[in-house]
Write a protein that holds these residues in place. Structure first.
Motif, short mmCIF file in Angstrom:
data_model
loop_
_atom_site.label_atom_id
_atom_site.label_comp_id
_atom_site.label_asym_id
_atom_site.label_seq_id
_atom_site.Cartn_x
_atom_site.Cartn_y
_atom_site.Cartn_z
N HIS A 51 0.83 -1.20 0.00
CA HIS A 51 0.00 0.00 0.00
C HIS A 51 0.87 1.25 0.00
O HIS A 51 1.83 1.35 0.77
N ILE A 52 0.52 2.20 -0.86
CA ILE A 52 1.19 3.50 -0.90
C ILE A 52 0.18 4.55 -0.46
O ILE A 52 -0.91 4.64 -1.02
N TRP A 86 4.04 7.90 -0.18
CA TRP A 86 4.18 8.07 -1.64
C TRP A 86 5.54 8.66 -1.99
O TRP A 86 6.11 8.35 -3.03
N TYR A 90 7.39 6.86 -5.26
CA TYR A 90 7.37 7.49 -6.57
C TYR A 90 8.55 8.43 -6.83
O TYR A 90 8.84 8.76 -7.98
N SER A 124 -2.53 2.00 -4.42
CA SER A 124 -1.84 3.27 -4.29
C SER A 124 -2.84 4.42 -4.33
O SER A 124 -3.65 4.51 -5.25
N CYS A 159 -5.21 1.96 -8.53
CA CYS A 159 -4.80 3.35 -8.36
C CYS A 159 -6.04 4.13 -7.94
O CYS A 159 -7.01 4.19 -8.70
#
Length: 217
Positions: A51-52, A86, A90, A124, A159
């Protein structure tokens, strides 16, 4: 159903062969309400959860997982649950790195079977600050390229986008780059999906048209 595997249930539906899903929600409450059974099913089956999240939502996220009956501390300790900010997924040196993130995605999806997990369930939450940092064109290109990576695996990649945080134009583009969508809490095949090769060409044409318009002025 996807081959001979157990069906994956998402938002009152069953996931088919396409595993790249765009989920539109109005707020964090709706996101957790709709995805709770999907996340819980994964833990019950021994799938890995990756999980983000926004760091400001981390504690709330973990609390909601616990309320769903998940032993969060044990899941983190055993590696069944991996939770990342995140910024730690990313970004590379505080810059959005498409290739770096795609490499991480492939690493995570490819690690599931090696670790003894049936599947990796990747969720995410996309934040406006992330899209701003990447730039909309760069973010769209990344989301489009995710289709190439996800097609190599059977793992669901969701997403999530909060509709209150993004422009209508970006939401429409996000709709076009995901083959499966959750809207109004319902999973469905996306009739607006554009194959990645075609959409990447469209993006290049958009950029070229903008450059020409700027030069003309």
């Amino acid at each position: 159903m996807r081959g001979n595997e157990c069906p994956v249930h998402v938002a009152d539906g069953v996931l088919g062969t396409q595993c790249h899903i765009c989920a539109f929600f109005n707020g964090f409450d709706e996101q957790h309400r709709v995805l709770r059974s999907f996340i819980k099913e994964g833990f019950e089956r021994g799938d890995k959860a990756f999980h983000i999240v926004d760091p400001e939502l981390r504690d709330d996220h973990l609390k909601r997982l616990a309320e769903a009956g998940i032993d969060v501390e044990q899941a983190i300790a055993t590696g069944q649950l991996e939770l990342r900010r995140w910024q730690d997924a990313y970004l590379r040196d505080d810059r959005f790195d498409q290739d770096g993130m795609l490499a991480l995605l492939e690493e995570v999806l490819g690690s599931g079977a090696a670790a003894g997990n049936a599947l990796v369930r990747f969720v995410s939450r996309v934040e406006p600050s992330l899209v701003d940092k990447a730039g909309e064109d760069n973010w769209l290109e990344y989301e489009t390229r995710v289709n190439y990576a996800v097609s190599k695996y059977n793992d669901p990649v969701i997403c999530t986008y909060d509709l209150t945080n993004f422009s209508a134009s970006l939401v429409m583009d996000m709709l076009r780059v995901h083959p499966v969508v959750i809207v109004g809490g319902v999973l469905q095949e996306n009739p607006f999906f554009v194959p990645p090769d075609q959409f990447l060409l469209e993006l290049r044409e958009r950029k070229s048209a903008r450059r020409s318009a700027i030069q003309a002025h």
